[in-house]
Design a protein around this motif. Structure first.
Motif: not given
Length: 303
Positions: A66-69, A261-264, A267-269
């Motif tokens: 699962r990928w949940a930022a 997701q990279f533009s926003e 931190g860890l994400q």
């Protein structure tokens, strides 16, 4: 005096040519080292940027489904699975189609149509990837959803992305395969036909054994394009961040996840996304290394 002057001119010319050759050697060597330096810089940057995520998440980064930022759960498994499955689907479709087109263009197609059809196939390689993605979203996905609702309930998914990728890489594999098939000497074809071989027998027993290394190179070129494709896949893959271990269900890929997701991210994400980029880099490198290994084995086995 004239002989002495001519000898001096020859020595000067040799010296000048030696300097030019030395400069040329240093320039080409520097260009090769520049590539290695650039490769090392990219790798090092990805390692440094992704290290915080790797040290924080550990091996769970590669096994988490699962990928949940929003809850700081970053699992690469859905993206890795989607990248590999879509690329395999694309290659499985593109190889036979590309070989068929290449055989037709080199062995069967009338000379008057050969250039026209070949140019049309090559033009497909120049179409921007976002156009393929838009076509897949507006045409292919609704078609699959309406005609195969039990298999493609949403129209988008891993198989849809694989179909789009197959269309995108067909021109690359076809172009390389056609070029290497054209390198086979005509006398080999004529000799085989003179012995009574059919077109298929000539292709299978004469042409393919002579150009199999080049054909493999074309396949690897197409696979490399499929692994790293971003925009077209983002449109049609469904962007589901949970692992869906099916072929037709919705999912995501490494490139699509990073693009979304990279533009926003911060931190860890952000570190996790850069670590994903390193994973994609290593997958591509492993594929190319495997291709190189296979080529060397084929060269050693050749008589």
């Amino acid at each position: 005096m004239q002989k002495l002057s001519a000898s001096a001119q020859e020595r000067a010319a040799l010296k000048r040519n030696g300097i030019i050759d030395r400069a040329f050697e240093l320039t080409t060597r520097g260009s090769a080292l520049m590539v290695l330096l650039l490769l090392g810089t990219i790798t090092g940057s990805l390692v440094l940027a992704g290290w915080p995520a790797l040290s924080e998440l550990g091996l769970s980064f590669f096994t988490e489904d699962r990928w949940a930022a929003n809850v700081n759960r970053f699992g690469a498994l859905p993206a890795i699975y989607g990248t590999l499955i879509t690329s395999l689907i694309a290659i499985a479709i593109a190889i036979p189609v590309s070989l068929g087109i290449a055989i037709f263009l080199t062995e069967i197609c009338p000379p008057k149509l050969r250039r026209t059809i070949g140019t049309m196939v090559e033009l497909l390689a120049g179409v921007p990837s976002i156009i393929y993605g838009m076509w897949g979203m507006e045409v292919l996905a609704p078609f699959l959803q309406s005609h195969f609702p039990s298999v493609f309930p949403a129209g988008t998914g891993l198989t849809t992305a694989g179909l789009i990728l197959a269309i995108m890489i067909i021109p690359f594999i076809t172009a390389v395969t056609r070029d290497v098939m054209n390198t086979v000497p005509p006398i080999m074809r004529e000799s085989a036909y003179g012995l009574g071989c059919t077109t298929w027998e000539v292709v299978r027993h004469v042409i393919f054994p002579s150009v199999k290394a080049g054909m493999l190179g074309g396949v690897i070129l197409g696979l490399g394009r499929a692994l790293g494709e971003t925009m077209a896949v983002t449109f049609v893959i469904g962007n589901n961040l949970f692992l869906n271990a099916t072929v037709t269900g919705q999912g995501t890929s490494i490139a699509a996840l990073i693009a979304n997701q990279f533009s926003e991210a911060d931190g860890l994400q952000r570190s996790a996304l850069l670590l994903l980029g390193l994973v994609l880099f290593l997958i591509t490198f492993a594929v190319l290394a495997l291709a190189r290994f296979m080529l060397r084995r084929m060269e050693h086995r050749a008589p």
